[in-house]
Motif scaffolding. Structure first.
Motif, PDB file in Angstrom:
ATOM      1  N   GLY A 101      29.106   5.887   0.432  1.00 25.42           N
ATOM      2  CA  GLY A 101      29.233   4.976   1.619  1.00 25.42           C
ATOM      3  C   GLY A 101      28.220   3.602   1.959  1.00 25.42           C
ATOM      4  N   PHE A 102      27.248   4.261   3.116  1.00 32.47           N
ATOM      5  CA  PHE A 102      26.241   2.969   2.638  1.00 32.47           C
ATOM      6  C   PHE A 102      25.080   3.106   2.006  1.00 32.47           C
ATOM      7  CE2 PHE A 102      24.707   6.984   5.335  1.00 32.47           C
ATOM      8  CZ  PHE A 102      23.118   6.703   5.349  1.00 32.47           C
ATOM      9  N   ARG A 103      24.536   4.034   1.443  1.00 36.03           N
ATOM     10  CA  ARG A 103      23.767   4.404   0.306  1.00 36.03           C
ATOM     11  C   ARG A 103      23.916   3.046  -0.765  1.00 36.03           C
ATOM     12  NH1 ARG A 103      20.260   6.789   3.097  1.00 36.03           N
ATOM     13  NH2 ARG A 103      20.365   9.576   3.184  1.00 36.03           N
ATOM     14  N   LYS A 104      25.091   2.581  -1.025  1.00 37.36           N
ATOM     15  CA  LYS A 104      25.232   1.419  -2.000  1.00 37.36           C
ATOM     16  C   LYS A 104      24.487   0.496  -1.075  1.00 37.36           C
ATOM     17  CE  LYS A 104      30.180   3.470  -3.180  1.00 37.36           C
ATOM     18  NZ  LYS A 104      29.459   4.069  -4.514  1.00 37.36           N
ATOM     19  N   ALA A 105      25.632  -0.495  -0.194  1.00 36.80           N
ATOM     20  CA  ALA A 105      25.047  -1.113   0.072  1.00 36.80           C
ATOM     21  C   ALA A 105      22.983  -1.632   0.116  1.00 36.80           C
ATOM     22  CB  ALA A 105      25.649  -1.491   1.743  1.00 36.80           C
ATOM     23  N   GLN A 106      22.692  -0.357   0.773  1.00 39.62           N
ATOM     24  CA  GLN A 106      21.443   0.273   0.280  1.00 39.62           C
ATOM     25  C   GLN A 106      20.827  -0.179  -1.030  1.00 39.62           C
ATOM     26  OE1 GLN A 106      21.438   4.570   2.040  1.00 39.62           O
ATOM     27  NE2 GLN A 106      18.856   3.321   3.584  1.00 39.62           N
TER      28      GLN A 106
END
Ligand code: SF4
Length: 348
Positions: free
Chosen positions: A16-21
């Motif tokens: 999930g949002f880990r990629k964007a981080q």
């Protein structure tokens, strides 16, 4: 370990949002180590460090020029070396990146061409040049808004890797660059120009023409015999029709070879109906060069003749000559006293 810069943001590890981080750490903050990514769970940081690498270089050296530009010398992980140049202008920061180690085109005025061909660079190696320069300059990678692929190599002969790197530069969650600020420079590989037109990424194309007739061109670019000027310009016309992007024609002025007024007139004739801008480049000397540059008065006269005939023309007075960073000078030779190694860890 695999190069993490080969991945598009949506392919990065993590859920999930880990990629964007992670993308934010790589491209907005310019992280040098996974341990810097402090908002990721420790276990994920450690797993990233075990499986992925952040840099493609064993060593990065910087050579500042008196005019503010900086030449960078990168030692790749296999020991081969390539170069890039940082050019800060008043309102924009530009990097000139390489797509190869050496170059197979062998242009007579170019020190890189005299080196011969080493190998193609991967997409990660191309992107890594920009990230290392941003780090050394104390900038976020996203602050570098202009990229020219005019360093070592012929980008259209390494198009797969170049296109991947360009797509990551354009990606909103990566470098979020404007396509209008990315320029690919080619000696004229028609197949590559057609493919670039099909990809329609909106990037700019610069054609290194250097002569208005095939005979002269072959003396300047030995590999030019493969592609006659007419065939290249047909591909350029197609590129313009498809993308509506005006093409820049690069023309290095060489004494007694391509700088006669008749050649300016022939060039103007050739460009009729093609929305092109001519960029005249004074020759930047290097040790052992087999050619000589046109004197300043000749350059101005050639430009004047083109303008008189209605061709938009500019002259690119080069930067970074004192450290061998100017157009055609990249060949891993640098004056020793100007060496400024990067701070600890910057070579990643
Ligand atoms: S000018 Fe460009 S294409 Fe020609 S040899 Fe040099 S790097 Fe290669």
């Amino acid at each position: 370990m695999r190069p993490i810069l080969e991945l598009f943001p949506e392919e990065l590890p993590g859920e999930g949002f880990r990629k964007a981080q992670i993308a934010h750490w790589l491209y907005a903050k310019g992280a040098l180590e996974f341990s810097e990514m402090t908002d990721l769970p420790k276990a994920l940081r450690e797993a990233l460090g075990r499986e992925w690498r952040l840099s493609e270089f064993a060593l990065v050296e910087a050579y500042p020029s008196r005019d503010g530009s900086v030449k960078y010398l990168f030692t790749l992980l296999d020991g081969q070396r390539t170069e890039a140049v940082y050019m800060p202008y008043e309102n924009r920061k530009t990097v000139c990146l390489s797509s190869m180690v050496g170059c197979p085109a062998g242009c007579a005025f170019c020190a890189t061409g005299a080196m011969g061909f080493g190998r193609n660079l991967t997409a990660a190696e191309i992107l890594s040049q920009l990230l290392a320069i941003a780090h050394h300059q104390g900038l976020s990678p996203r602050e570098i808004r202009n990229v020219v692929l005019m360093g070592m190599g012929e980008p259209l002969l390494n198009l797969g890797n170049v296109l991947k790197a360009v797509r990551i530069m354009l990606h909103k969650k990566a470098l979020a660059m404007s396509p209008r600020r990315i320029t690919l420079s080619t000696v004229g590989i028609p197949k590559g120009i057609y493919r670039l037109a099909e990809e329609d990424l909106g990037v700019r194309l610069a054609l290194s023409l250097h002569a208005p007739d095939d005979e002269t061109r072959k003396r300047i670019i030995p590999t030019a015999h493969r592609y006659p000027i007419a065939e290249i310009l047909e591909a350029v016309r197609h590129y313009y029709a498809k993308t509506k992007r005006r093409v820049t024609l690069e023309y290095t002025l060489l004494k007694g070879m391509n700088d006669d007024p008749w050649q300016a007139r022939l060039l103007a004739k050739l460009l009729k109906g093609l929305s092109a801008h001519v960029n005249l480049i004074p020759f930047n000397p290097w040790e052992g060069a087999p050619v000589e540059g046109t004197p300043r008065a000749g350059i101005l006269a050639f430009a004047e003749e083109l303008r008189r005939l209605g061709v938009p023309t500019s002259i690119r007075w080069s930067r970074g000559q004192d450290v061998g960073a100017a157009c055609g000078q990249l060949a891993l030779k640098v004056p020793k006293p100007l060496l400024t190694p990067l701070p600890e860890g910057a070579g990643r």
